[in-house]
Design a protein around this motif. Structure first.
Motif: not given
Length: 102
Positions: A19-23, A25-26, A84-85, A91-94
Motif C-alpha cells: 500500500k502506498k503511503d498517502p503522506n 511526498p509527491k 523539492r521532492y 526528511s520523510y525517510n528520516a
C-alpha cells in the motif's frame, strides 16, 4: 480412444502490492508537464470541442517545436521541483526511520 486430459496446473499465487503511503511526498513534475499545465487552457480555447487525446497531441507538437531557449524556464521549474521532492523525501525517510527505531 478418448483424449487424455492435461494435468491441472497449480494456481499461481498473486503478489499483493504494498500500500502506498498517502503522506509520502509527491514526485517532481517534468519540464513538459509544467509546459502542458500552462498551455492546456490555451489549446482548449483555440480549439473548442477538442477531445482529451487531441489536446495531448497538440501539446506534444508544441513542445517539440520549442527551441532550447524557450524550454529553459520549464527546465528550471523542473529542476526546482526535483530538488523539492528530494528534500521532502529525505526528511520523510528520516522521520520514518525515527518512528521505526522508537
Amino acid at each position: 480412444m478418448p483424449k487424455e486430459k492435461a494435468p491441472k496446473r497449480a494456481a499461481k499465487t498473486r503478489v499483493q502490492k504494498k500500500k502506498k503511503d498517502p503522506n509520502a511526498p509527491k514526485r517532481g513534475l517534468s519540464a513538459y508537464m509544467f509546459f502542458a499545465n500552462e498551455q492546456r487552457e490555451n489549446v482548449r480555447e483555440e480549439n473548442p470541442g477538442i477531445s482529451f487525446g487531441q489536446v495531448g497531441k497538440v501539446l506534444g507538437e508544441r513542445w517539440k517545436a520549442l527551441n532550447k531557449t524557450q524550454r529553459e524556464p520549464y527546465d528550471a521549474k523542473a529542476e526546482a521541483d526535483k530538488k523539492r521532492y528530494e528534500d521532502e523525501k529525505a526528511s520523510y525517510n528520516a522521520n520514518d526511520e525515527e518512528e521505526e527505531s522508537a
